[in-house]
Design a protein around this motif. Structure first.
Motif, PDB file in Angstrom:
ATOM      1  N   GLU A   5      43.267  41.226  25.882  1.00 51.78           N
ATOM      2  CA  GLU A   5      42.804  42.295  26.757  1.00 51.78           C
ATOM      3  C   GLU A   5      42.782  41.817  28.193  1.00 51.78           C
ATOM      4  O   GLU A   5      42.416  40.682  28.481  1.00 51.78           O
ATOM      5  CB  GLU A   5      41.385  42.740  26.390  1.00 51.78           C
ATOM      6  CG  GLU A   5      41.308  43.612  25.187  1.00 51.78           C
ATOM      7  CD  GLU A   5      39.909  44.194  24.985  1.00 51.78           C
ATOM      8  OE1 GLU A   5      39.117  44.251  25.955  1.00 51.78           O
ATOM      9  OE2 GLU A   5      39.624  44.583  23.855  1.00 51.78           O
ATOM     10  N   ILE A   6      43.157  42.717  29.085  1.00 52.31           N
ATOM     11  CA  ILE A   6      43.034  42.499  30.518  1.00 52.31           C
ATOM     12  C   ILE A   6      42.159  43.630  31.043  1.00 52.31           C
ATOM     13  O   ILE A   6      42.431  44.801  30.774  1.00 52.31           O
ATOM     14  CB  ILE A   6      44.408  42.522  31.224  1.00 52.31           C
ATOM     15  CG1 ILE A   6      45.324  41.457  30.635  1.00 52.31           C
ATOM     16  CG2 ILE A   6      44.232  42.323  32.726  1.00 52.31           C
ATOM     17  CD1 ILE A   6      46.761  41.563  31.095  1.00 52.31           C
ATOM     18  N   ARG A   7      41.122  43.281  31.785  1.00 49.29           N
ATOM     19  CA  ARG A   7      40.215  44.285  32.326  1.00 49.29           C
ATOM     20  C   ARG A   7      40.149  44.158  33.840  1.00 49.29           C
ATOM     21  O   ARG A   7      40.004  43.056  34.361  1.00 49.29           O
ATOM     22  CB  ARG A   7      38.808  44.112  31.754  1.00 49.29           C
ATOM     23  CG  ARG A   7      38.732  44.417  30.295  1.00 49.29           C
ATOM     24  CD  ARG A   7      37.317  44.193  29.782  1.00 49.29           C
ATOM     25  NE  ARG A   7      37.307  44.397  28.357  1.00 49.29           N
ATOM     26  CZ  ARG A   7      36.458  45.183  27.740  1.00 49.29           C
ATOM     27  NH1 ARG A   7      35.531  45.822  28.412  1.00 49.29           N
ATOM     28  NH2 ARG A   7      36.513  45.326  26.439  1.00 49.29           N
ATOM     29  N   PHE A   8      40.230  45.295  34.506  1.00 49.42           N
ATOM     30  CA  PHE A   8      40.098  45.349  35.950  1.00 49.42           C
ATOM     31  C   PHE A   8      38.803  46.064  36.287  1.00 49.42           C
ATOM     32  O   PHE A   8      38.431  47.035  35.625  1.00 49.42           O
ATOM     33  CB  PHE A   8      41.266  46.128  36.578  1.00 49.42           C
ATOM     34  CG  PHE A   8      42.576  45.416  36.462  1.00 49.42           C
ATOM     35  CD1 PHE A   8      42.950  44.463  37.390  1.00 49.42           C
ATOM     36  CD2 PHE A   8      43.436  45.708  35.418  1.00 49.42           C
ATOM     37  CE1 PHE A   8      44.162  43.812  37.279  1.00 49.42           C
ATOM     38  CE2 PHE A   8      44.648  45.056  35.300  1.00 49.42           C
ATOM     39  CZ  PHE A   8      45.014  44.102  36.230  1.00 49.42           C
ATOM     40  N   SER A   9      38.157  45.597  37.336  1.00 57.67           N
ATOM     41  CA  SER A   9      36.960  46.254  37.844  1.00 57.67           C
ATOM     42  C   SER A   9      37.178  46.484  39.325  1.00 57.67           C
ATOM     43  O   SER A   9      37.516  45.550  40.065  1.00 57.67           O
ATOM     44  CB  SER A   9      35.728  45.385  37.600  1.00 57.67           C
ATOM     45  OG  SER A   9      34.576  46.021  38.111  1.00 57.67           O
ATOM     46  N   TRP A  23      39.151  40.866  37.962  1.00 61.71           N
ATOM     47  CA  TRP A  23      39.782  41.029  36.657  1.00 61.71           C
ATOM     48  C   TRP A  23      39.421  39.863  35.750  1.00 61.71           C
ATOM     49  O   TRP A  23      39.091  38.777  36.202  1.00 61.71           O
ATOM     50  CB  TRP A  23      41.293  41.173  36.784  1.00 61.71           C
ATOM     51  CG  TRP A  23      42.010  39.986  37.346  1.00 61.71           C
ATOM     52  CD1 TRP A  23      42.208  39.695  38.660  1.00 61.71           C
ATOM     53  CD2 TRP A  23      42.621  38.926  36.608  1.00 61.71           C
ATOM     54  NE1 TRP A  23      42.917  38.523  38.790  1.00 61.71           N
ATOM     55  CE2 TRP A  23      43.180  38.034  37.544  1.00 61.71           C
ATOM     56  CE3 TRP A  23      42.762  38.652  35.255  1.00 61.71           C
ATOM     57  CZ2 TRP A  23      43.870  36.879  37.163  1.00 61.71           C
ATOM     58  CZ3 TRP A  23      43.436  37.505  34.873  1.00 61.71           C
ATOM     59  CH2 TRP A  23      43.985  36.631  35.827  1.00 61.71           C
ATOM     60  N   THR A  24      39.473  40.147  34.473  1.00 58.92           N
ATOM     61  CA  THR A  24      39.297  39.128  33.441  1.00 58.92           C
ATOM     62  C   THR A  24      40.365  39.375  32.384  1.00 58.92           C
ATOM     63  O   THR A  24      40.868  40.488  32.241  1.00 58.92           O
ATOM     64  CB  THR A  24      37.902  39.204  32.780  1.00 58.92           C
ATOM     65  OG1 THR A  24      37.723  40.496  32.200  1.00 58.92           O
ATOM     66  CG2 THR A  24      36.785  38.925  33.774  1.00 58.92           C
ATOM     67  N   ALA A  25      40.691  38.317  31.677  1.00 63.18           N
ATOM     68  CA  ALA A  25      41.652  38.433  30.584  1.00 63.18           C
ATOM     69  C   ALA A  25      41.240  37.476  29.482  1.00 63.18           C
ATOM     70  O   ALA A  25      40.802  36.361  29.756  1.00 63.18           O
ATOM     71  CB  ALA A  25      43.064  38.110  31.076  1.00 63.18           C
ATOM     72  N   THR A  26      41.393  37.930  28.252  1.00 64.70           N
ATOM     73  CA  THR A  26      40.982  37.086  27.132  1.00 64.70           C
ATOM     74  C   THR A  26      41.773  35.782  27.100  1.00 64.70           C
ATOM     75  O   THR A  26      41.255  34.759  26.670  1.00 64.70           O
ATOM     76  CB  THR A  26      41.140  37.843  25.797  1.00 64.70           C
ATOM     77  OG1 THR A  26      42.464  38.368  25.706  1.00 64.70           O
ATOM     78  CG2 THR A  26      40.143  38.969  25.685  1.00 64.70           C
TER      79      THR A  26
END
Length: 111
Positions: A5-9, A23-26
């Motif tokens: 998963e890649i998440r953007f805030s 951003w974070t990514a697993t």
């Protein structure tokens, strides 16, 4: 099957202009990473077309934005070779990157 998963805030001001992008990514570890701009392109299966998200923060300087665009074109040149083995298209894109980089170098020297 492994999933990633890649998440953007995106932090927005009262006018909905991005102030911060994180951003974070697993697969990138637990750290939160920060960016001044993002450019995401997706090929939509149902519409058979490109969907894009382009965002940049207030503190993204114009000269960096121009370099970001040139870097994206260069990255797409590598992508087209990997995905289709179309070296001619990639070489044309690389030539454009070279031309644009030289243009930006001249702009920066003139300042």
């Amino acid at each position: 099957m492994k999933k990633s998963e890649i998440r953007f805030s995106i932090a927005l001001d009262d006018k909905k202009v991005p102030e911060a992008i994180s951003w974070t990514a697993t697969d990138a570890g637990p750290d939160i990473h920060f960016a001044k701009a993002i450019n995401i392109a997706l090929w939509d299966r149902e519409q058979a077309g490109t969907m894009k998200i382009d965002l940049w923060t207030k503190d993204m300087p114009v000269d960096e934005m121009k370099r970001f665009v040139v870097d994206n074109i260069g990255s797409m040149a590598e992508n087209i070779v990997t995905a289709t083995d179309d070296k001619e298209m990639a070489n044309k894109m690389r030539a454009l990157c070279k031309e644009l980089s030289e243009y930006l170098d001249k702009q920066e020297q003139g300042q």
